[in-house]
Each structure stands twice: as structure tokens, then as C-alpha cells.
Design an enzyme around this catalytic site. Structure first.
Site, PDB file in Angstrom:
ATOM      1  N   HIS A 225       0.843  -1.192   0.000  1.00 15.62           N
ATOM      2  CA  HIS A 225       0.000   0.000   0.000  1.00 15.62           C
ATOM      3  C   HIS A 225       0.880   1.243   0.000  1.00 15.62           C
ATOM      4  O   HIS A 225       2.113   1.149   0.000  1.00 15.62           O
ATOM      5  CB  HIS A 225      -1.001  -0.020   1.155  1.00 15.62           C
ATOM      6  CG  HIS A 225      -0.381  -0.125   2.521  1.00 15.62           C
ATOM      7  ND1 HIS A 225       0.320   0.894   3.091  1.00 15.62           N
ATOM      8  CD2 HIS A 225      -0.362  -1.151   3.410  1.00 15.62           C
ATOM      9  CE1 HIS A 225       0.734   0.534   4.289  1.00 15.62           C
ATOM     10  NE2 HIS A 225       0.351  -0.718   4.501  1.00 15.62           N
TER      11      HIS A 225
ATOM     12  N   HIS B  99       3.884   1.588   2.348  1.00 16.29           N
ATOM     13  CA  HIS B  99       5.093   0.878   1.903  1.00 16.29           C
ATOM     14  C   HIS B  99       5.801   1.677   0.811  1.00 16.29           C
ATOM     15  O   HIS B  99       7.021   1.776   0.783  1.00 16.29           O
ATOM     16  CB  HIS B  99       4.740  -0.509   1.363  1.00 16.29           C
ATOM     17  CG  HIS B  99       4.180  -1.442   2.390  1.00 16.29           C
ATOM     18  ND1 HIS B  99       2.939  -2.008   2.274  1.00 16.29           N
ATOM     19  CD2 HIS B  99       4.676  -1.885   3.570  1.00 16.29           C
ATOM     20  CE1 HIS B  99       2.709  -2.781   3.331  1.00 16.29           C
ATOM     21  NE2 HIS B  99       3.744  -2.720   4.133  1.00 16.29           N
TER      22      HIS B  99
ATOM     23  N   CYS C 191      -0.752  -9.291  20.630  1.00 15.04           N
ATOM     24  CA  CYS C 191      -1.493  -8.866  19.434  1.00 15.04           C
ATOM     25  C   CYS C 191      -1.053  -9.738  18.268  1.00 15.04           C
ATOM     26  O   CYS C 191       0.098  -9.660  17.835  1.00 15.04           O
ATOM     27  CB  CYS C 191      -1.240  -7.398  19.092  1.00 15.04           C
ATOM     28  SG  CYS C 191      -1.983  -6.966  17.491  1.00 15.04           S
TER      29      CYS C 191
ATOM     30  N   CYS D  39      -4.869  -3.275  21.342  1.00 18.79           N
ATOM     31  CA  CYS D  39      -3.546  -3.037  20.768  1.00 18.79           C
ATOM     32  C   CYS D  39      -3.407  -1.539  20.469  1.00 18.79           C
ATOM     33  O   CYS D  39      -4.301  -0.948  19.865  1.00 18.79           O
ATOM     34  CB  CYS D  39      -3.407  -3.847  19.479  1.00 18.79           C
ATOM     35  SG  CYS D  39      -2.012  -3.311  18.485  1.00 18.79           S
TER      36      CYS D  39
HETATM   37  O1  ME8 Z   1       6.236  -3.756  10.239  1.00 17.52           O
HETATM   38  N1  ME8 Z   1       2.433   5.050   6.549  1.00 17.52           N
HETATM   39  O2  ME8 Z   1       5.926  -4.743   8.175  1.00 17.52           O
HETATM   40  P1  ME8 Z   1       4.755  -3.848   7.580  1.00 17.52           P
HETATM   41  C1  ME8 Z   1       3.766   5.010   6.559  1.00 17.52           C
HETATM   42  N2  ME8 Z   1       7.496  -6.713   8.786  1.00 17.52           N
HETATM   43  N3  ME8 Z   1       4.468   3.884   6.744  1.00 17.52           N
HETATM   44  C2  ME8 Z   1       3.786   2.753   6.936  1.00 17.52           C
HETATM   45  C3  ME8 Z   1       2.387   2.712   6.925  1.00 17.52           C
HETATM   46  C4  ME8 Z   1       1.699   3.946   6.709  1.00 17.52           C
HETATM   47  N4  ME8 Z   1       0.394   4.018   6.663  1.00 17.52           N
HETATM   48  N5  ME8 Z   1       2.005   1.433   7.132  1.00 17.52           N
HETATM   49  C5  ME8 Z   1       3.133   0.710   7.263  1.00 17.52           C
HETATM   50  C6  ME8 Z   1       6.484  -4.615   9.420  1.00 17.52           C
HETATM   51  N6  ME8 Z   1       4.204   1.507   7.145  1.00 17.52           N
HETATM   52  C7  ME8 Z   1       7.566  -5.641   9.714  1.00 17.52           C
HETATM   53  C8  ME8 Z   1       8.910  -4.946   9.667  1.00 17.52           C
HETATM   54  S1  ME8 Z   1      11.589  -4.963   9.738  1.00 17.52           S
HETATM   55  C9  ME8 Z   1      12.754  -6.021  10.280  1.00 17.52           C
HETATM   56  C10 ME8 Z   1      10.085  -5.839   9.923  1.00 17.52           C
HETATM   57  C11 ME8 Z   1       5.623   1.122   7.269  1.00 17.52           C
HETATM   58  O3  ME8 Z   1       4.494  -4.420   6.237  1.00 17.52           O
HETATM   59  C12 ME8 Z   1       5.898   0.505   8.629  1.00 17.52           C
HETATM   60  O4  ME8 Z   1       6.050   1.514   9.591  1.00 17.52           O
HETATM   61  O5  ME8 Z   1       3.637  -3.757   8.547  1.00 17.52           O
HETATM   62  C13 ME8 Z   1       7.157  -0.267   8.352  1.00 17.52           C
HETATM   63  O6  ME8 Z   1       8.299   0.557   8.499  1.00 17.52           O
HETATM   64  C14 ME8 Z   1       6.980  -0.700   6.888  1.00 17.52           C
HETATM   65  O7  ME8 Z   1       5.941   0.113   6.338  1.00 17.52           O
HETATM   66  C15 ME8 Z   1       6.591  -2.159   6.744  1.00 17.52           C
HETATM   67  O8  ME8 Z   1       5.393  -2.390   7.464  1.00 17.52           O
END
Ligand code: ME8
Length: 503
Positions: free
Chosen positions: A17, A20, A125, A143
Site C-alpha cells: 500500500h 510501503h 497482538c 492493541c
Molecule cells: O512492520 N504510513 O511490516 P509492515 C507510513 N514486517 N508507513 C507505513 C504505513 C503507513 N500508513 N504502514 C506501514 C512490518 N508503514 C515488519 C517490519 S523490519 C525487520 C520488519 C511502514 O508491512 C511501517 O512503519 O507492517 C514499516 O516501516 C513498513 O511500512 C513495513 O510495514
């Protein structure tokens, strides 16, 4: 100086999304800027494929976790290509090389005496794959991130002695005030440590979708330990027959979102210390892109905006520009299609695109496409001289939006310069030919300089424009080329269709 930068690795329980995309773009901007300045840069991104949420999502779809991971990892890879992300490697935590290296490093943690077996009970969670500590839990046992009910869980598992890293972590934070940026996140992490660290689960016994604990085959590692290690393991196998850790470890910058601060600034350095590996230099923490409802854009809240939609309408560079311009790195920002449209029309098409078109058109019209090799305007020279160092200093502190603002002030300055000098009037007076030469050479130089500095933000457009400006030599995009020259170049320019056509 070798430079190593990473994004967080994304969970593969859903499609990519805009959140990411934002993180990938911000990291890419910094990586590309660093490539302008350094010869050796390594940029890593990838996917986090183990753990309960992925096993659950696969189960709900009636497919295996690996099948789900394969499908979504392909989408994440496609997203990096679509966004013109310049990563040097894409890690998947189901890569067998990663799994082997996780076992090797955590075996060392175990051998060094930092683990023990015990019973864990706490509020968990499933979406975060995280046990929450008392002061994180929202009223009603929710959470803090997903606002969904936490589950009481009890199980026998291996523990990591996080508590014994209380002092080393306090020392790390005391010695390195720039370990976490921006400072508000540094303070948050430091407060978490100072509130007293509890040991954390290192393994799960009931789960099978993970990396097997080598000293106890009935367990898999808790997904966060497996995932965090990606930053290290990737360097071990990204290049056949080479171990890049000797060159690129410790990582210079980990770029992450604020929801995963604790893992990267507390667990991760502690785990590295436990394994006898150097800790990274900096963790850069960005905020959240908010959906139209003002809440975090996330798969589970169902308020996501598809980055492809923006790309299809306005192009990749416009999306990159918009996100870097509209959302100050470190803070949260609400984003939407109307915001993209306004930035595209006002700034990309009318300000930058138009400046480029006018400059090229006047050089073609008045000087047959050759940049006059005469002295540039000393006033502009003085105004532009500090710019590259200012931009570099801001990017060193993870402030891409401020860097972009400084560059944009110069774009606007150049448009004012055109109005002030009115080259079309100078062109009518043969006696003013020298002034016209100076004006055109200065404009060409100014547009070239801002374009070099914009290259990390909008690489494809910058390359096109540098080509049209006759400034696309081998090092034309690199940092030294961002110096405003005292003399016009004599380069040949050619007109081109608008960089950002009206939509
Ligand atoms: O956290 N706005 O994965 P993830 C900005 N697998 N950044 C965002 C966001 C948003 N709305 N939503 C998600 C994970 N992110 C773990 C990480 S690292 C060893 C493991 C950012 O798919 C989120 O903060 O939930 C994170 O940095 C990245 O996208 C991946 O999120």
C-alpha cells in the site's frame, strides 16, 4: 566511505500500500543522494515472510504460507520496479541462505548465555506478532496500533535476556544522541529503555511457520528476531561468493516507521550486542501516511490507497515528488488524490516543467541551441553556491522534505529571474546581446543545478532534462556537478516535450 541503507521489510499478508511505497521512496531518495556523493552504496529492501499473521492469512485463503508469500513478494518486487527504487538486493526471509544465517547468529546468542527457557504469559497482538507491555496497552485491552483486542497467551518458550542489556543500551543512547532520528523518537526509545527492560520471547512452540531453533527443534524463532536479522544476513549472500558484511556492516541507516521503533532501537541493538556484532549507526524514523479518515493507512483498517493509481494518472516521479514534498519526514501526513493533482499542476507542470521548457526554448530560439560560454550572473552564483552543502546536510539528518523545499526555493528563484531579466526584451536589442548571453547561461546553469539535486527525488525526469540540457555526461548527475559554475558551458541543448504535461 561505504554506505549501507535499508527499508523495513514488509509483511506479505497483504498487497503493498501507499505506506510501503512512501518508505521505499524516502529510502530511495536518500540512497540515490548518497550515490551522488559516495562510490560504494548498498541499498536493501525486501519482505518479511514468517510468523503467525502470514500463516493465518494463508490458512484463511486455503493456500500454504509459502504460496501466499510468493504471491505477495512478487507484488512488492513489482512495486519497487514501478516506483523506480534503486535497491541493490531484495531479501525474502524465506531465502534458505537467510534462514541458515539466522540460525548461525542466534546460536551464537544462545552460546553466549543470553537465552533461557521459561513460561511466558501476557497480552499478545496477533497482527503485530508482539506481546504488549503494561504501559503500551490501550484501555479495554486493545492493541495501541490496531486498536483490536489483545489475547491472553501463555506458552513455554525460549527467552532473550533483554533485561541484561539495560545498561549497555542506556550507554549506547547516552553516547550517541544521533542513534535515532528525529529526536522525538530518540526520546521515546530512551524512555522505553529507562522504564526498565523485561526479557522477551525468542521462540514460539506452537508455530511452525518460521526458522527452526537449531538447539531445540520443536520451536521456531519469534518472527521479529528472524526479520531484524535480514539487514545483516542479506550482506552475506546478496553477491555470490562474497561476504559484503566486511565492507558494509554496520549499517549506516535503517529507515523504518514509528510503529516498529521499539524493535529497531531496543531489541535489535541488544541482539547484535548479544551476538558480538556491531550495532548500526542510525535509525531514521518516519511517520504514518494517513487515510481520508485520519487514521493510519493499513491493510487491517481497510483505508488504503493504491500507489499504482497515482502512478497511472501522474507518473512515478510525480508520486515520488508528492510524497516527499507533502509529508515532512518524521511526521504524519494525510494524503489524497486532490493533493497530488494540486502539486502536479502548480509545482511540477507550472513551476519546474515550465522553467525547463522556457529555458530550453529560449536557448534554441536566441542562441541556436548553444549555451553561451560567458560568465554567469554573480548574484545567482552567490545564491546557489551554498545549496549543495545545505541539501547534503539535510539529507544526512533524514530531512528529505526540507531538502526538497530548499531546492524548490531555487526553482522559484529561477522563474523570478526569467521575469526580472525578460530575455525576450533583451533579444530585441542587439546592443544587449551580452546581457542576453549572461542571462541564458545563468538560467541554463541554474536549471542544471536544481535538476542534479532533484535527481534522487525524480530520477527519470531529471535524466531526461539533463539530457536535453546537454549535461548528461558520465558524472553529470553526481554531487560535484551540483556546483553552480562561474562560466556558461557551451553545451548543446535541445527542446523536448513538456516534462510534466497537463493531465
Ligand atoms: O512492520 N504510513 O511490516 P509492515 C507510513 N514486517 N508507513 C507505513 C504505513 C503507513 N500508513 N504502514 C506501514 C512490518 N508503514 C515488519 C517490519 S523490519 C525487520 C520488519 C511502514 O508491512 C511501517 O512503519 O507492517 C514499516 O516501516 C513498513 O511500512 C513495513 O510495514
Amino acid at each position: 566511505m561505504p554506505f549501507y541503507i535499508t527499508t523495513a521489510i514488509s509483511y506479505v499478508n497483504g498487497a503493498p500500500h501507499l505506506g510501503h511505497a512512501y518508505e521505499a521512496i524516502a529510502t530511495d531518495v536518500i540512497a540515490r543522494h548518497m550515490r551522488q556523493r559516495h562510490d560504494e552504496v548498498f541499498f536493501l529492501t525486501g519482505t518479511d515472510e514468517h510468523g503467525e499473521p502470514i500463516a493465518d492469512a494463508a490458512h484463511a485463503l486455503g493456500i500454504t504460507p509459502q504460496e501466499l508469500a510468493d504471491q505477495h513478494a512478487a507484488q512488492f518486487k513489482a512495486m519497487t520496479a514501478q516506483l523506480n527504487i534503486s535497491n541493490d538486493f531484495f531479501i525474502r526471509t524465506t531465502d534458505p541462505e537467510h534462514e541458515r544465517c539466522v540460525q548461525e547468529v542466534l546460536q551464537r546468542v544462545h552460546d553466549n548465555g543470553h537465552t533461557y527457557k521459561g513460561v511466558y504469559e501476557g497480552w499478545y497482538c496477533p497482527r503485530c506478532a508482539d506481546f504488549k507491555v503494561e504501559n503500551e496497552i490501550l484501555e479495554g485491552n486493545l492493541c495501541p496500533i490496531h486498536e483490536t483486542p489483545l489475547v491472553r497467551e501463555q506458552e513455554e518458550n525460549w527467552f532473550f535476556r533483554l533485561s541484561s542489556f539495560q545498561q549497555p543500551l542506556e550507554q549506547l543512547f547516552a553516547q550517541r544522541p544521533d542513534f535515532v532520528m528525529p529526536v522525538v523518537r530518540y526520546n521515546e526509545a530512551r524512555a522505553f529503555i529507562e522504564s526498565g527492560l523485561q526479557d522477551v520471547s525468542l521462540s514460539r512452540a506452537r508455530m511452525h511457520w518460521g526458522v527452526t531453533v537449531p538447539w531445540d527443534h520443536g520451536h521456531v524463532f519469534y518472527v521479529w528476531f528472524d526479520a531484524l536479522l535480514n539487514y545483516y544476513t542479506a550482506l552475506r549472500y546478496a553477491r555470490d561468493g562474497e561476504d559484503l558484511t566486511s565492507k558494509f556492516w554496520p549499517a549506516t541507516y535503517h529507515v523504518i516507521g514509528k510503529d516498529i521503533l521499539k524493535f529497531h532501537t531496543v531489541f535489535w541493538p541488544a541482539m547484535l550486542m548479544a551476538a558480538g556484532i556491531e550495532v548500526p549507526e542510525h535509525v531514521f524514523v518516519h511517520g504514518f501516511l494517513l487515510g481520508s479518515d485520519g487514521r493510519k493507512m493499513s491493510k487491517s483498517l481497510g483505508n488504503v490507497l493504491d500507489p499504482s493509481e497515482v502512478v497511472d494518472r501522474f507518473g512515478t516521479d510525480a508520486l515520488r515528488f508528492y510524497l516527499m514534498r507533502d509529508v515532512a519526514f518524521g511526521g504524519d501526513g494525510a494524503v489524497g488524490m486532490s493533493g497530488v493533482t494540486v502539486r502536479y499542476e502548480n509545482e511540477l507542470a507550472n513551476e519546474y516543467g515550465n522553467l525547463a521548457s522556457r529555458t530550453l526554448a529560449m536557448l534554441v530560439r536566441y542562441r541556436e541551441g548553444t549555451v553561451p560560454a560567458v560568465g554567469t550572473d554573480p548574484v545567482l552564483l552567490a545564491e546557489f553556491a551554498p545549496l549543495p552543502a545545505q541539501v547534503a546536510a539535510l539529507l544526512d539528518r533524514a530531512e528529505p522534505s526540507q531538502a526538497l523545499e530548499l531546492i524548490w526555493q531555487r526553482v522559484r528563484r529561477l522563474n523570478r529571474y526569467v521575469e526580472e531579466r525578460a530575455p525576450w526584451q533583451l533579444a530585441r536589442e542587439p546592443a544587449l546581446a551580452d546581457q542576453l548571453d549572461q542571462t541564458l547561461a545563468s538560467l541554463h546553469e541554474g536549471v542544471r543545478v536544481v535538476t542534479v539535486l532533484l535527481h534522487p527525488f525524480m530520477p527519470a525526469s531529471a535524466e531526461r532534462l539533463l539530457g536535453a540540457l546537454g549535461a548528461d555526461g558520465a558524472d553529470g548527475w553526481r554531487y560535484p556537478a551540483a556546483a553552480f559554475a562561474a562560466n556558461g558551458s557551451g553545451a548543446r541543448v535541445e527542446q523536448q516535450p513538456p516534462l510534466f504535461p497537463k493531465r
